[in-house]
Design a protein around this motif. Structure first.
Motif, mmCIF file in Angstrom:
data_model
loop_
_atom_site.group_PDB
_atom_site.id
_atom_site.type_symbol
_atom_site.label_atom_id
_atom_site.label_comp_id
_atom_site.label_asym_id
_atom_site.label_seq_id
_atom_site.Cartn_x
_atom_site.Cartn_y
_atom_site.Cartn_z
ATOM 1 N N VAL A 94 51.404 37.577 43.426
ATOM 2 C CA VAL A 94 51.123 38.054 42.071
ATOM 3 C C VAL A 94 49.952 39.031 42.066
ATOM 4 O O VAL A 94 49.992 40.082 41.411
ATOM 5 C CB VAL A 94 50.833 36.863 41.132
ATOM 6 C CG1 VAL A 94 50.411 37.362 39.755
ATOM 7 C CG2 VAL A 94 52.050 35.957 41.020
ATOM 8 N N SER A 98 49.953 43.539 41.385
ATOM 9 C CA SER A 98 49.249 43.872 40.144
ATOM 10 C C SER A 98 47.975 44.658 40.408
ATOM 11 O O SER A 98 47.475 45.361 39.517
ATOM 12 C CB SER A 98 48.920 42.595 39.370
ATOM 13 O OG SER A 98 48.068 41.754 40.126
ATOM 14 N N THR A 99 47.445 44.564 41.641
ATOM 15 C CA THR A 99 46.195 45.241 41.961
ATOM 16 C C THR A 99 46.410 46.570 42.676
ATOM 17 O O THR A 99 45.711 47.553 42.404
ATOM 18 C CB THR A 99 45.305 44.341 42.841
ATOM 19 O OG1 THR A 99 45.110 43.084 42.188
ATOM 20 C CG2 THR A 99 43.957 44.982 43.109
ATOM 21 N N ARG A 247 38.679 45.156 35.081
ATOM 22 C CA ARG A 247 39.176 44.120 35.987
ATOM 23 C C ARG A 247 38.157 43.014 36.190
ATOM 24 O O ARG A 247 38.517 41.856 36.383
ATOM 25 C CB ARG A 247 39.550 44.764 37.333
ATOM 26 C CG ARG A 247 40.128 43.803 38.354
ATOM 27 C CD ARG A 247 40.493 44.546 39.620
ATOM 28 N NE ARG A 247 41.496 45.567 39.370
ATOM 29 C CZ ARG A 247 41.858 46.470 40.272
ATOM 30 N NH1 ARG A 247 41.260 46.503 41.456
ATOM 31 N NH2 ARG A 247 42.785 47.358 39.987
#
Length: 281
Positions: A94, A98-99, A247
């Protein structure tokens, strides 16, 4: 040493082979891109490499039948590791896309990242299948960490580690400090239960172990109930999400801790139910 080919041909062995191949493929593809810097990328690479090395070692020890000489409960160790590996790989599957994957994804560089993400997801499935195959059947308590309460212990400790990784700006409020104390105390006791089980040290505890676990689960549940109420109450009191929340935004981290606290609350509740059934029913 003798060679036991069943370690490779059984369903559990096949699942482990898939996990080894897929984890190796994943970190090789990510390493070829050279883009895995920062804490999130480092964590993902560590996860894939760690799972690859330990699973390969497990396969070799079972293939050569060397594990009986180790001073630990092998079934408990493999059950705990497969559960931990499934959780770690799921988190990396995940976090990494996403990063590091940006849209649109059209270059060969991005394609390798997408293939690595797919391989990581399949690696998670391999570990999840291993957990399902090695889980103790109803009435079988020879290996505690392969039972539902034992697997939940690994889950609870891992979620607590995720909470610790998100902790930020909690020492200004007494309510938040109590929540951190709850996370720390429950994590330490849960980790000790796991270590003592794998090290075959539970027999030295001078009290009924099963009833002690029920009492601990009840106490941990009550403590997490207070944390579930106090953490969002003190974290978001009079605060809205900042418009420039990036973030590393503390507001988002506190929101993540809120959800992780709820997950662990549910885990301790299920753990208490299963432990009570094992003891009293």
């Amino acid at each position: 040493a003798t060679v036991n080919l069943r370690a490779l041909t059984s369903w559990v062995g096949i699942a482990r082979i898939f996990a080894v191949v897929l984890s190796c493929l994943t970190f090789s593809l990510v390493a070829s891109t050279g883009n895995f810097g920062g804490p999130y990328g480092t964590w993902c690479m560590f996860t894939w490499c760690f799972c690859f090395i330990v699973t390969l070692l497990v396969l070799l020890l079972e293939l050569l039948e060397l594990y009986p000489v180790l001073p630990l409960s092998w079934d408990d160790f493999t059950s705990a590791f497969s559960m931990l590996a499934a959780l770690m790989v799921f988190t990396s599957s995940v976090v990494f896309p996403s990063t590091f994957i940006s849209s649109p994804c059209s270059s060969s560089y991005c394609t390798r990242q997408a293939v690595a993400t797919t391989a990581s997801c399949l690696c998670f499935l391999a570990y999840a299948i291993e957990v399902g195959l090695t889980r103790a059947k109803p009435g079988d308590i020879s290996s505690f960490l392969s039972t539902v309460p034992g697997l939940l212990k690994v889950f609870e400790a891992y979620v607590a580690c995720l909470i610790f990784s998100l902790l930020d700006e909690y020492n200004k409020e007494s309510g938040l400090m109590w929540c951190v104390a709850v996370y720390s105390i429950c994590f330490i006791f849960t980790l000790l239960i796991i270590i003592f089980t794998i090290g075959r040290c539970l027999t030295y505890i001078p009290c009924p172990l099963d009833k002690m676990l029920v009492g601990y689960n009840l106490l941990a549940l009550l403590m997490y109930i207070t944390a579930t109420v106090l953490w969002p109450l003190y974290s978001f009191r009079g605060q809205n999400r900042p418009n420039s929340c990036g973030r590393s935004c503390s507001w988002d981290k506190h929101l993540g801790i809120t959800f992780l606290t709820i997950f662990n609350l549910i885990a301790y509740l299920v753990d208490l139910v299963y432990s009570s059934r094992m003891v009293f029913i």
